[in-house]
Scaffold this motif. Structure first.
Motif, short mmCIF file in Angstrom:
data_model
loop_
_atom_site.label_atom_id
_atom_site.label_comp_id
_atom_site.label_asym_id
_atom_site.label_seq_id
_atom_site.Cartn_x
_atom_site.Cartn_y
_atom_site.Cartn_z
N LEU A 16 -2.38 -21.32 10.85
CA LEU A 16 -3.42 -21.45 11.86
C LEU A 16 -4.67 -20.67 11.45
CD1 LEU A 16 -4.07 -22.67 14.66
CD2 LEU A 16 -3.32 -20.49 15.62
N ALA A 17 -4.48 -19.47 10.94
CA ALA A 17 -5.63 -18.65 10.50
C ALA A 17 -6.31 -19.32 9.30
CB ALA A 17 -5.16 -17.25 10.15
N PHE A 18 -5.50 -19.87 8.42
CA PHE A 18 -6.06 -20.55 7.25
C PHE A 18 -6.83 -21.79 7.68
CE2 PHE A 18 -5.73 -23.71 3.83
CZ PHE A 18 -6.40 -23.03 2.83
N ALA A 19 -6.30 -22.58 8.63
CA ALA A 19 -6.97 -23.79 9.09
C ALA A 19 -8.28 -23.45 9.78
CB ALA A 19 -6.04 -24.58 10.03
N CYS A 20 -8.29 -22.39 10.61
CA CYS A 20 -9.54 -21.98 11.28
C CYS A 20 -10.57 -21.53 10.25
CB CYS A 20 -9.24 -20.84 12.27
SG CYS A 20 -8.38 -21.38 13.74
N LEU A 21 -10.12 -20.74 9.34
CA LEU A 21 -11.03 -20.25 8.30
C LEU A 21 -11.55 -21.42 7.47
CD1 LEU A 21 -12.29 -17.77 6.94
CD2 LEU A 21 -10.30 -17.68 5.48
N TYR A 22 -10.67 -22.36 7.15
CA TYR A 22 -11.07 -23.54 6.38
C TYR A 22 -12.09 -24.35 7.16
CZ TYR A 22 -10.87 -27.87 3.73
OH TYR A 22 -11.21 -28.98 3.01
N PHE A 23 -11.85 -24.58 8.46
CA PHE A 23 -12.76 -25.34 9.28
C PHE A 23 -14.13 -24.65 9.36
CE2 PHE A 23 -14.53 -26.14 13.54
CZ PHE A 23 -14.78 -27.47 13.42
N ILE A 24 -14.15 -23.36 9.58
CA ILE A 24 -15.42 -22.62 9.69
C ILE A 24 -16.16 -22.66 8.35
CG2 ILE A 24 -16.41 -20.33 10.00
CD1 ILE A 24 -14.16 -19.81 12.05
N LEU A 25 -15.44 -22.44 7.26
CA LEU A 25 -16.08 -22.48 5.94
C LEU A 25 -16.58 -23.88 5.62
CD1 LEU A 25 -13.75 -20.24 3.74
CD2 LEU A 25 -16.07 -19.73 4.47
N ALA A 26 -15.77 -24.93 5.93
CA ALA A 26 -16.17 -26.29 5.64
C ALA A 26 -17.39 -26.68 6.47
CB ALA A 26 -15.02 -27.26 5.91
N LYS A 27 -17.49 -26.22 7.70
CA LYS A 27 -18.58 -26.59 8.58
C LYS A 27 -19.86 -25.83 8.23
CE LYS A 27 -19.86 -28.05 12.87
NZ LYS A 27 -20.10 -29.38 13.14
N TYR A 28 -19.75 -24.55 7.97
CA TYR A 28 -20.95 -23.73 7.82
C TYR A 28 -21.21 -23.22 6.41
CZ TYR A 28 -20.62 -23.70 12.87
OH TYR A 28 -20.54 -24.08 14.18
N ALA A 29 -20.23 -22.87 5.64
CA ALA A 29 -20.43 -22.22 4.34
C ALA A 29 -20.52 -23.21 3.19
CB ALA A 29 -19.31 -21.22 4.09
N TRP A 30 -19.66 -24.25 3.23
CA TRP A 30 -19.65 -25.18 2.09
C TRP A 30 -20.99 -25.86 1.85
CZ3 TRP A 30 -16.60 -24.82 -1.71
CH2 TRP A 30 -15.30 -24.42 -1.58
N PRO A 31 -21.73 -26.31 2.83
CA PRO A 31 -23.03 -26.94 2.54
C PRO A 31 -23.97 -25.98 1.79
CG PRO A 31 -22.39 -27.41 4.81
CD PRO A 31 -21.40 -26.44 4.27
N PHE A 32 -24.00 -24.70 2.20
CA PHE A 32 -24.87 -23.74 1.51
C PHE A 32 -24.38 -23.46 0.09
CE2 PHE A 32 -25.58 -22.54 6.04
CZ PHE A 32 -26.92 -22.86 6.08
N ILE A 33 -23.07 -23.38 -0.05
CA ILE A 33 -22.50 -23.13 -1.39
C ILE A 33 -22.77 -24.33 -2.30
CG2 ILE A 33 -20.34 -22.81 -2.67
CD1 ILE A 33 -19.30 -21.19 -0.25
N ILE A 34 -22.55 -25.56 -1.80
CA ILE A 34 -22.80 -26.77 -2.59
C ILE A 34 -24.28 -26.87 -2.95
CG2 ILE A 34 -22.75 -29.30 -2.53
CD1 ILE A 34 -19.97 -28.39 -2.63
N LYS A 35 -25.13 -26.59 -1.94
CA LYS A 35 -26.56 -26.63 -2.18
C LYS A 35 -26.95 -25.62 -3.26
CE LYS A 35 -30.98 -26.11 0.15
NZ LYS A 35 -31.66 -25.70 1.36
#
Length: 165
Positions: A16-35
């Motif tokens: 559950l902690a991993f899924a929440c962290l994954y969701f938060i990272l995928a929603k907010y962090a991944w676009p900035f990292i990809i960019k």
């Protein structure tokens, strides 16, 4: 050995902690990292293009430098060839001038020698004439010492003068 046999509750909460962290990272962090990664890739591509362009400029500059060096060597060879021709021409001109000067000096010396020879011949003739006259005078005096010899000589000269006319 509890580490190798985790309990179900622990696995659930970890998932559950991993899924929440994954969701938060995928929603907010991944676009900035990809960019940021795409910007970095673009920057690297631009750097490679700049390096290739710089390499082509360097190759062109090297080719131009080689061409300039070849042209300079050609000019150097032309200058050296012209200098050698000029040297040869100057030497020939100097030889001709020296030959002409030597000819002038030789001609002047020949003229001086001819004049001296003519003067010597003239002086020798005058001296020989003077000696001949002195000898003739002494011979005539000896032969003319008596009157008979004088008359014979006068008659002989008159006969010669008459036969020439």
């Amino acid at each position: 050995m509890e580490l190798f046999k985790p309990e179900f509750g622990l696995v659930f909460w970890m998932f559950l902690a991993f899924a929440c962290l994954y969701f938060i990272l995928a929603k907010y962090a991944w676009p900035f990292i990809i960019k940021a990664m795409e910007e970095r890739a673009d920057l690297i591509d631009k750097g490679v293009a700049y390096a290739q362009e710089a390499k082509s400029h360097l190759d062109n500059a090297k080719a131009e430098a080689d061409q300039v060096i070849a042209e300079a060597r050609k000019q150097q060879a032309d200058i050296l060839r012209d200098a050698a021709k000029m040297k040869t021409q100057l030497i020939e001109e100097a030889k001709l001038a020296a030959t002409e000067e030597a000819k002038k000096v030789t001609d002047a010396a020949q003229v001086a020698i001819d004049q001296a020879r003519k003067e010597s011949e003239k002086q020798l003739r005058q001296e020989v004439s003077a000696y001949a006259l002195q000898i003739a005078e002494q011979v005539v005096r000896q032969k003319m010492a008596d009157d008979k010899a004088q008359r014979e000589l006068v008659e002989k000269l008159l006969n010669e003068a008459g036969s020439k006319n």
